[in-house]
Structure formats: C-alpha cells, structure tokens
Scaffold this motif. Structure first.
Motif, short mmCIF file in Angstrom:
data_model
loop_
_atom_site.label_atom_id
_atom_site.label_comp_id
_atom_site.label_asym_id
_atom_site.label_seq_id
_atom_site.Cartn_x
_atom_site.Cartn_y
_atom_site.Cartn_z
N MET A 223 0.78 -1.34 0.10
CA MET A 223 0.04 0.03 -0.02
C MET A 223 0.94 1.24 -0.01
O MET A 223 0.26 2.25 -0.54
CB MET A 223 -0.95 0.09 0.99
N GLY A 224 2.01 1.19 0.64
CA GLY A 224 2.85 2.38 0.59
C GLY A 224 3.56 2.67 -0.71
O GLY A 224 3.33 3.84 -1.25
N ALA B 77 1.70 1.86 -3.55
CA ALA B 77 0.58 2.43 -4.44
C ALA B 77 0.28 3.98 -3.91
O ALA B 77 0.06 4.84 -4.87
CB ALA B 77 -0.65 1.70 -3.88
N ARG B 78 0.50 4.16 -2.56
CA ARG B 78 0.21 5.57 -2.31
C ARG B 78 1.30 6.44 -2.83
O ARG B 78 0.79 7.53 -3.22
CB ARG B 78 0.13 5.79 -0.74
N GLU B 79 2.47 6.12 -2.82
CA GLU B 79 3.59 7.03 -3.01
C GLU B 79 3.68 7.23 -4.60
O GLU B 79 4.14 8.22 -5.15
CB GLU B 79 4.89 6.32 -2.83
N VAL B 80 3.70 5.94 -5.39
CA VAL B 80 4.06 6.25 -6.79
C VAL B 80 2.79 5.83 -7.73
O VAL B 80 2.84 6.35 -8.69
CB VAL B 80 4.89 4.79 -6.99
N GLY B 81 1.83 5.36 -7.22
CA GLY B 81 0.50 5.21 -8.09
C GLY B 81 -0.31 6.53 -8.50
O GLY B 81 -0.18 7.45 -7.74
N ASP B 82 -0.64 6.42 -9.66
CA ASP B 82 -1.54 7.82 -10.07
C ASP B 82 -3.00 7.50 -9.93
O ASP B 82 -3.67 8.08 -9.88
CB ASP B 82 -1.17 8.12 -11.74
N ALA B 83 -3.28 6.21 -10.04
CA ALA B 83 -4.80 5.46 -10.08
C ALA B 83 -4.67 4.41 -9.24
O ALA B 83 -3.65 3.72 -9.24
CB ALA B 83 -5.41 5.56 -11.33
N LEU B 84 -5.77 4.03 -8.46
CA LEU B 84 -5.85 2.92 -7.72
C LEU B 84 -7.37 2.26 -7.92
O LEU B 84 -8.42 3.29 -7.73
CB LEU B 84 -5.44 3.21 -6.05
N VAL B 85 -7.44 1.10 -8.05
CA VAL B 85 -8.56 0.49 -8.01
C VAL B 85 -8.92 -0.84 -6.95
O VAL B 85 -7.78 -1.62 -6.88
CB VAL B 85 -9.10 -0.06 -9.44
N PHE B 86 -9.82 -0.70 -6.12
CA PHE B 86 -10.07 -1.73 -5.38
C PHE B 86 -11.07 -2.66 -5.96
O PHE B 86 -12.35 -2.31 -6.27
CB PHE B 86 -10.71 -1.19 -4.03
N MET B 87 -10.87 -3.93 -6.15
CA MET B 87 -11.88 -5.02 -6.79
C MET B 87 -12.02 -5.98 -5.70
O MET B 87 -11.33 -6.33 -4.70
CB MET B 87 -10.87 -5.71 -7.93
N ASP B 88 -13.22 -6.53 -5.94
CA ASP B 88 -13.67 -7.67 -4.91
C ASP B 88 -14.66 -8.24 -5.58
O ASP B 88 -15.63 -7.75 -6.36
CB ASP B 88 -14.14 -7.12 -3.55
N VAL C 175 -8.23 7.11 -1.92
CA VAL C 175 -8.88 5.84 -1.46
C VAL C 175 -8.32 5.19 -0.34
O VAL C 175 -9.26 4.32 0.62
CB VAL C 175 -8.74 4.76 -2.79
N LEU C 176 -6.97 5.30 0.11
CA LEU C 176 -6.46 4.58 0.97
C LEU C 176 -6.82 5.42 2.21
O LEU C 176 -6.68 4.65 3.35
CB LEU C 176 -4.91 4.49 0.85
N THR C 177 -6.81 6.77 2.13
CA THR C 177 -7.14 7.44 3.55
C THR C 177 -8.28 7.69 3.77
O THR C 177 -8.87 7.76 4.92
CB THR C 177 -6.21 8.82 3.43
N ASN C 178 -9.34 7.82 2.81
CA ASN C 178 -10.62 7.85 3.07
C ASN C 178 -11.50 7.14 2.10
O ASN C 178 -12.19 7.89 1.30
CB ASN C 178 -11.00 9.63 2.54
N SER D 199 -8.84 -1.99 6.42
CA SER D 199 -8.43 -2.08 8.03
C SER D 199 -7.71 -3.23 8.42
O SER D 199 -6.86 -3.62 9.31
CB SER D 199 -9.97 -2.21 8.77
N LYS D 200 -7.71 -4.29 7.29
CA LYS D 200 -6.91 -5.48 7.65
C LYS D 200 -5.56 -5.60 7.09
O LYS D 200 -4.51 -6.19 7.49
CB LYS D 200 -7.65 -6.98 7.17
N VAL D 201 -4.96 -4.46 6.04
CA VAL D 201 -3.93 -4.54 5.37
C VAL D 201 -3.28 -3.49 5.91
O VAL D 201 -2.06 -3.11 5.53
CB VAL D 201 -4.06 -4.68 3.89
N LEU D 202 -3.84 -2.37 6.24
CA LEU D 202 -2.91 -1.00 6.77
C LEU D 202 -2.41 -1.01 7.98
O LEU D 202 -3.07 -1.47 8.81
CB LEU D 202 -3.89 0.11 6.36
#
Length: 253
Positions: free
Chosen positions: A209-210, A212-223, A236-239, A250-253
C-alpha cells in the motif's frame, strides 16, 4: 489521447466460475495504475486478459487503441491467430509473482533470450542492452550468475530486466513482491519507482500500500470480480467511501 488500456464490460468465466463481472476502466499512457483487493477478486485474471494469456468471455479490451486478441469486421469479432497474438504480446511486458527465469541460463542470457529468439536481434545488440538493463536494476555484477545463485529479490529484478529487454510500451506486474522476504522487497520496488519516473505505463497488482500511495497515479479496489471503488491512491487509502473497501483496508494497513 488514446488510453493505453481500456476495458469495456469485461467478463471472464472458467466453466461455472464467473471471475470478472463487467470490468470498466481506463489506464492513461504514462500512468502507474494499482489494483488492490483480496485474493480471488479477479485482479490477476484481469492482468492475464490484457496480454491475452486468458481470453475474455465478453466485453472488449483495448491496448493502445487496438482490440486485444480479436479484430473487428463490421459488428463481428474474429479471433486473431496465435502468431498475431504473439506479435502484439511483444509490446506488453509481464512480471509474475514467481520469477520464471530459465534456470539453465545466466542472468545475462535470460535477458538476451527474447530479443534474439523473438525479434531476431543480433547477440551483440542484445548483449549490449542486457548489460545496460542489468545495470539499471542494480545487478551488473551478477550478469554471469545463474538463478540458483541469486536471492529471490535479485531474480525478480532480472525478471523485470528481461521484460524490459523487449522494449514494451506497457508493463504488467502481478504481485511482484509477494513471494519475497520482506527485506528484499525494497530493491524491487525501487526499480519499479525508477520505471515510473521514466514514464513507463504500468499496471501493478500489489499488496504494497505504501508503494501504491507514493507511486500510483490511480488505484482500483476490486472484490468478487467487480470494481468496488477507484480514485487517486491517497484518497482511496485514507478516505475509502465503500464499506467493503474500509473492511479490506482495515486488515492490510
């Protein structure tokens, strides 16, 4: 500007198992696009569809404006021959969780193999590029080593150099650090950061996740085969807005 990757209603089933359930997304050129989500959510399957290691069951996938695996005539789709698919796949580098290096070849030979065999490059030209790519991933001193003589992190960096040797316009990373000991992860992520700075379009399935937060321009959460939430990684990661995203993070951060 043409998106580098565009998915329109992409479905994928294996028999009765419906893995992708209508994926719509776009990856811009030069973007670092991160895919996160629980195991079995369809992230790796989606990556494999992009370079036609898996055929989509419905919907359309485009890479750099061209249909993946098919050509369209009127409103009909015709599947491309294996040789045509292979030709297009040359433009897409893929780095897997397991390094898949040829065990009987040195690091240098692993990086040279595809340009010589697939593109018919001279060994001298391929060697020159291999030297520079191994240097780029910080392994110029390991050129003559066999995979069994390298750590997991070093093997993964050779795998990245090998993918880059074909000069792809798109790089796909399928959890490239998940099989590595924690202290080896940083070296691989540093190489990926360098690629991002050079403007390489990258789609990264990751648990880092670090990164993704630092280097990513876009993020998708799939389930469960669908895109649940997407946006800028920091947002997405903070809010996270969706309960399912909140529960996962909550399980991975």
């Amino acid at each position: 500007m043409t998106a580098m990757v565009k998915a329109e209603g992409v479905h994928k089933s294996f028999g009765a198992a419906h893995i992708l359930k209508g994926i719509d997304l776009e990856v811009a050129k030069g973007e670092v696009f991160c895919l996160i989500g629980p195991s079995g959510s369809g992230k790796s399957t989606f990556l494999r569809c992009i370079n036609h290691l898996e055929q989509v069951s419905a919907g359309r996938l485009y890479v750099d404006g061209e249909l993946v695996g098919y050509r369209q005539k009127g409103d009909k789709l015709y599947e491309l021959k294996d040789s045509e698919v292979a030709l297009k796949r040359r433009d897409i580098g893929m780095v897997f969780q397991r390094f898949n290096l040829f065990p009987h070849m040195t690091a240098m030979e692993n990086v040279m193999e595809a340009p010589v065999q697939v593109r018919g490059e001279s060994r001298a030209v391929a060697r020159e590029r291999a030297i520079s790519l191994l240097d780029r991933v910080g392994l110029s001193d390991k050129a003559k080593n066999y995979p069994s003589q390298l750590s997991g992190g070093q093997q993964q960096r050779v795998a990245i150099a090998r993918a880059l040797a074909m000069e792809p316009k798109l790089m796909l990373f399928d959890e490239p650090t998940s099989a590595l000991d924690p202290e080896l992860v940083g070296d691989v992520l540093d190489v990926m950061r360098g690629l991002a700075e050079d403007g390489m379009t990258m789609i990264v399935v990751t648990h880092e996740m670090g990164f993704a937060r630092e280097v990513g321009d876009a993020l998708v959460f799939m389930d469960d085969g669908v895109v649940v939430e997407s946006g800028h990684p920091r947002d997405v990661l903070t809010n996270p807005q969706h309960d399912r995203t909140k529960s996962f993070l909550s399980k991975v951060l």
